[in-house]
Design a protein around this motif. Structure first.
Motif, PDB file in Angstrom:
ATOM      1  N   PHE A   1      66.663 -53.947 121.965  1.00 40.37           N
ATOM      2  CA  PHE A   1      65.385 -54.593 121.724  1.00 40.37           C
ATOM      3  C   PHE A   1      65.585 -56.085 121.460  1.00 40.37           C
ATOM      4  O   PHE A   1      64.824 -56.925 121.954  1.00 40.37           O
ATOM      5  N   ALA A   2      66.613 -56.445 120.700  1.00 42.66           N
ATOM      6  CA  ALA A   2      66.895 -57.852 120.429  1.00 42.66           C
ATOM      7  C   ALA A   2      67.252 -58.601 121.710  1.00 42.66           C
ATOM      8  O   ALA A   2      66.839 -59.749 121.903  1.00 42.66           O
ATOM      9  N   THR A   3      68.002 -57.957 122.596  1.00 41.09           N
ATOM     10  CA  THR A   3      68.333 -58.577 123.872  1.00 41.09           C
ATOM     11  C   THR A   3      67.082 -58.793 124.715  1.00 41.09           C
ATOM     12  O   THR A   3      66.904 -59.853 125.322  1.00 41.09           O
ATOM     13  N   LEU A   4      66.220 -57.817 124.740  1.00 40.95           N
ATOM     14  CA  LEU A   4      64.981 -57.930 125.500  1.00 40.95           C
ATOM     15  C   LEU A   4      64.102 -59.046 124.950  1.00 40.95           C
ATOM     16  O   LEU A   4      63.574 -59.867 125.706  1.00 40.95           O
ATOM     17  N   VAL A   5      63.964 -59.121 123.662  1.00 36.66           N
ATOM     18  CA  VAL A   5      63.129 -60.151 123.046  1.00 36.66           C
ATOM     19  C   VAL A   5      63.729 -61.533 123.278  1.00 36.66           C
ATOM     20  O   VAL A   5      63.015 -62.487 123.553  1.00 36.66           O
ATOM     21  N   ALA A   6      65.045 -61.671 123.200  1.00 35.80           N
ATOM     22  CA  ALA A   6      65.693 -62.965 123.404  1.00 35.80           C
ATOM     23  C   ALA A   6      65.521 -63.429 124.848  1.00 35.80           C
ATOM     24  O   ALA A   6      65.335 -64.619 125.092  1.00 35.80           O
ATOM     25  N   GLU A   7      65.578 -62.515 125.820  1.00 35.93           N
ATOM     26  CA  GLU A   7      65.410 -62.899 127.216  1.00 35.93           C
ATOM     27  C   GLU A   7      63.982 -63.346 127.503  1.00 35.93           C
ATOM     28  O   GLU A   7      63.771 -64.299 128.225  1.00 35.93           O
TER      29      GLU A   7
ATOM     30  N   ARG B   1      76.802 -35.993 109.546  1.00 29.54           N
ATOM     31  CA  ARG B   1      76.927 -36.125 110.994  1.00 29.54           C
ATOM     32  C   ARG B   1      75.589 -36.520 111.621  1.00 29.54           C
ATOM     33  O   ARG B   1      75.524 -37.420 112.465  1.00 29.54           O
ATOM     34  N   ARG B   2      74.497 -35.889 111.214  1.00 28.80           N
ATOM     35  CA  ARG B   2      73.174 -36.225 111.732  1.00 28.80           C
ATOM     36  C   ARG B   2      72.791 -37.650 111.336  1.00 28.80           C
ATOM     37  O   ARG B   2      72.223 -38.393 112.134  1.00 28.80           O
ATOM     38  N   PHE B   3      73.092 -38.025 110.099  1.00 31.25           N
ATOM     39  CA  PHE B   3      72.790 -39.373 109.636  1.00 31.25           C
ATOM     40  C   PHE B   3      73.552 -40.410 110.464  1.00 31.25           C
ATOM     41  O   PHE B   3      73.012 -41.447 110.850  1.00 31.25           O
ATOM     42  N   THR B   4      74.814 -40.125 110.787  1.00 39.08           N
ATOM     43  CA  THR B   4      75.620 -41.038 111.593  1.00 39.08           C
ATOM     44  C   THR B   4      75.041 -41.183 112.990  1.00 39.08           C
ATOM     45  O   THR B   4      74.943 -42.295 113.526  1.00 39.08           O
ATOM     46  N   ILE B   5      74.629 -40.074 113.591  1.00 36.06           N
ATOM     47  CA  ILE B   5      74.050 -40.119 114.936  1.00 36.06           C
ATOM     48  C   ILE B   5      72.750 -40.909 114.929  1.00 36.06           C
ATOM     49  O   ILE B   5      72.519 -41.751 115.805  1.00 36.06           O
ATOM     50  N   VAL B   6      71.908 -40.667 113.946  1.00 32.80           N
ATOM     51  CA  VAL B   6      70.637 -41.399 113.859  1.00 32.80           C
ATOM     52  C   VAL B   6      70.898 -42.888 113.654  1.00 32.80           C
ATOM     53  O   VAL B   6      70.244 -43.740 114.273  1.00 32.80           O
ATOM     54  N   CYS B   7      71.859 -43.235 112.814  1.00 31.39           N
ATOM     55  CA  CYS B   7      72.180 -44.655 112.576  1.00 31.39           C
ATOM     56  C   CYS B   7      72.712 -45.326 113.842  1.00 31.39           C
ATOM     57  O   CYS B   7      72.339 -46.458 114.149  1.00 31.39           O
ATOM     58  N   LEU B   8      73.566 -44.650 114.573  1.00 30.08           N
ATOM     59  CA  LEU B   8      74.100 -45.223 115.806  1.00 30.08           C
ATOM     60  C   LEU B   8      73.007 -45.410 116.855  1.00 30.08           C
ATOM     61  O   LEU B   8      72.961 -46.435 117.542  1.00 30.08           O
ATOM     62  N   LEU B   9      72.127 -44.431 116.995  1.00 28.10           N
ATOM     63  CA  LEU B   9      71.024 -44.565 117.947  1.00 28.10           C
ATOM     64  C   LEU B   9      70.081 -45.690 117.555  1.00 28.10           C
ATOM     65  O   LEU B   9      69.602 -46.450 118.400  1.00 28.10           O
ATOM     66  N   THR B  10      69.812 -45.813 116.255  1.00 29.38           N
ATOM     67  CA  THR B  10      68.946 -46.895 115.780  1.00 29.38           C
ATOM     68  C   THR B  10      69.592 -48.249 116.028  1.00 29.38           C
ATOM     69  O   THR B  10      68.916 -49.202 116.452  1.00 29.38           O
ATOM     70  N   ALA B  11      70.882 -48.371 115.797  1.00 28.38           N
ATOM     71  CA  ALA B  11      71.590 -49.629 116.041  1.00 28.38           C
ATOM     72  C   ALA B  11      71.579 -49.979 117.526  1.00 28.38           C
ATOM     73  O   ALA B  11      71.364 -51.134 117.905  1.00 28.38           O
ATOM     74  N   LEU B  12      71.785 -48.985 118.386  1.00 35.64           N
ATOM     75  CA  LEU B  12      71.749 -49.213 119.826  1.00 35.64           C
ATOM     76  C   LEU B  12      70.366 -49.670 120.270  1.00 35.64           C
ATOM     77  O   LEU B  12      70.226 -50.614 121.053  1.00 35.64           O
ATOM     78  N   PHE B  13      69.331 -49.013 119.771  1.00 35.21           N
ATOM     79  CA  PHE B  13      67.971 -49.420 120.094  1.00 35.21           C
ATOM     80  C   PHE B  13      67.703 -50.839 119.601  1.00 35.21           C
ATOM     81  O   PHE B  13      67.105 -51.660 120.310  1.00 35.21           O
ATOM     82  N   GLY B  14      68.157 -51.172 118.408  1.00 37.55           N
ATOM     83  CA  GLY B  14      67.954 -52.512 117.861  1.00 37.55           C
ATOM     84  C   GLY B  14      68.631 -53.584 118.688  1.00 37.55           C
ATOM     85  O   GLY B  14      68.059 -54.653 118.926  1.00 37.55           O
ATOM     86  N   LEU B  15      69.851 -53.321 119.136  1.00 41.76           N
ATOM     87  CA  LEU B  15      70.560 -54.294 119.972  1.00 41.76           C
ATOM     88  C   LEU B  15      69.858 -54.502 121.308  1.00 41.76           C
ATOM     89  O   LEU B  15      69.720 -55.634 121.780  1.00 41.76           O
TER      90      LEU B  15
END
Length: 56
Positions: free
Chosen positions: A20-26, A4-18
């Motif tokens: 950050f990618a949007t910010l860099v692309a803009e 459960r903790r691993f899933t939460i950390v993975c989801l938060l990391t994916a959200l941060f990555g998306l």
């Protein structure tokens, strides 16, 4: 519990990555530098309104 903790950390990391990618692309989009500083001729077609010529 560990999965459960691993899933939460993975989801938060994916959200941060998306986000950050949007910010860099803009930010990295180039400005239309070919239009800056150019002289645009006026074409008087419909009355006395100055319009730039249409690009083909």
């Amino acid at each position: 519990m560990l999965a459960r903790r691993f899933t939460i950390v993975c989801l938060l990391t994916a959200l941060f990555g998306l986000m950050f990618a949007t910010l860099v692309a803009e930010v990295s989009r180039p400005a239309r530098s070919w239009d800056i500083g150019n002289v645009v001729p006026c074409v008087f077609e419909e009355g006395l309104t100055c319009k730039p010529p249409l690009r083909k």
